[in-house]
Design a protein around this motif. Structure first.
Motif, PDB file in Angstrom:
ATOM      1  N   THR A 181       0.895  -0.922   0.071  1.00  0.00           N
ATOM      2  CA  THR A 181      -0.137   0.202  -0.067  1.00  0.00           C
ATOM      3  C   THR A 181       0.853   1.225   0.057  1.00  0.00           C
ATOM      4  OG1 THR A 181      -0.049  -0.023   2.523  1.00  0.00           O
ATOM      5  CG2 THR A 181      -1.785  -1.132   1.262  1.00  0.00           C
ATOM      6  N   PRO A 182       0.465   2.196  -0.868  1.00  0.00           N
ATOM      7  CA  PRO A 182       1.255   3.498  -0.832  1.00  0.00           C
ATOM      8  C   PRO A 182       1.313   4.237   0.616  1.00  0.00           C
ATOM      9  CG  PRO A 182      -0.662   3.843  -2.190  1.00  0.00           C
ATOM     10  CD  PRO A 182      -0.712   2.294  -1.846  1.00  0.00           C
ATOM     11  N   PRO A 183       2.257   4.880   0.971  1.00  0.00           N
ATOM     12  CA  PRO A 183       2.265   5.444   2.272  1.00  0.00           C
ATOM     13  C   PRO A 183       1.439   6.771   2.147  1.00  0.00           C
ATOM     14  CG  PRO A 183       4.374   5.825   1.339  1.00  0.00           C
ATOM     15  CD  PRO A 183       3.630   4.843   0.487  1.00  0.00           C
ATOM     16  N   THR A 184       0.822   6.911   3.323  1.00  0.00           N
ATOM     17  CA  THR A 184      -0.163   8.115   3.396  1.00  0.00           C
ATOM     18  C   THR A 184       0.631   9.158   3.978  1.00  0.00           C
ATOM     19  OG1 THR A 184      -0.767   7.430   5.829  1.00  0.00           O
ATOM     20  CG2 THR A 184      -2.210   6.786   3.956  1.00  0.00           C
ATOM     21  N   LEU A 185       0.715  10.298   3.167  1.00  0.00           N
ATOM     22  CA  LEU A 185       1.455  11.567   3.521  1.00  0.00           C
ATOM     23  C   LEU A 185       0.608  12.428   4.372  1.00  0.00           C
ATOM     24  CD1 LEU A 185       3.452  11.956   0.081  1.00  0.00           C
ATOM     25  CD2 LEU A 185       4.384  10.911   2.172  1.00  0.00           C
ATOM     26  N   LEU A 186       1.217  13.167   5.295  1.00  0.00           N
ATOM     27  CA  LEU A 186       0.405  14.328   6.035  1.00  0.00           C
ATOM     28  C   LEU A 186       0.785  15.559   5.253  1.00  0.00           C
ATOM     29  CD1 LEU A 186       1.328  12.857   9.643  1.00  0.00           C
ATOM     30  CD2 LEU A 186      -0.750  12.773   8.496  1.00  0.00           C
ATOM     31  N   PRO A 187      -0.269  16.456   5.396  1.00  0.00           N
ATOM     32  CA  PRO A 187       0.089  17.528   4.840  1.00  0.00           C
ATOM     33  C   PRO A 187       1.144  18.486   5.517  1.00  0.00           C
ATOM     34  CG  PRO A 187      -2.002  17.622   5.875  1.00  0.00           C
ATOM     35  CD  PRO A 187      -1.728  16.499   5.806  1.00  0.00           C
TER      36      PRO A 187
END
Length: 175
Positions: free
Chosen positions: A30-36
């Motif tokens: 799964t692609p990592p979730t990037l925080l704003p």
């Protein structure tokens, strides 16, 4: 002897075929979730929201020389840190008015004294405790709020001097 040989063969075949490893399935990628990125506050935002600055200016005239003392109290930044800045300077009133008429800039020498410390607020009283207690004394201020709001209007020290909201000192960089 035949029986011993057969027993050894059975044991060896049981050992080789009995130790099969179970293969695990790999988890799905799964692609990592990037925080704003965090919101960057400007220097003006800090001075309006968090830092509180109050100033008291006194002038005393002896002959033609005017002695000025400015007391600036800054608090409300970086936890319970506070700073008391005392600026003293003097000028000749006649010379200053003459240079202003000529359109020149009148510059006088200043002496700044920075007193770092901590502050606490309890029951509408602000207590300033300097870090170097042996050199400077504690100061107490009564907080005066605006009517019908909880915004601080001014401070009054133990000598009944009125400290009004003023401009905070800007950090200076010297090369």
């Amino acid at each position: 002897m035949k029986t011993v040989f057969v027993i050894i063969l059975i044991m060896m075949s049981g050992l080789t075929f009995g130790q099969q490893k179970k293969t695990k399935k790999a988890p799905p990628i799964t692609p990592p979730t990037l925080l704003p990125p965090p919101e960057v506050k400007k220097l003006e935002d800090y001075s309006k929201d968090e830092k509180k600055c109050f100033i008291y200016k006194s002038e005393e005239q002896k002959d033609s020389i005017v002695y000025v003392t400015e007391n600036l109290l800054e608090y409300g930044w970086a936890g319970s840190n506070a700073r008391f800045v005392i600026t003293t300077y003097n000028y000749d009133a006649a010379q200053k008015s003459q240079t202003e008429k000529d359109g020149q800039i009148y510059a006088q020498s200043q002496r700044l004294r920075y007193i770092d410390g901590k502050y606490t607020i309890q029951k509408n009283i602000l207590n300033f405790t300097p870090d170097k207690a042996e050199n400077y004394q504690n100061r107490t201020f009564k907080i005066i709020y605006k009517p019908k709001s909880q915004k601080v209007e001014s401070l009054k020290d133990e000598s009944s001097h009125q400290y009004k909201k003023g401009g905070c000192t800007e950090p200076t960089i010297s090369l």
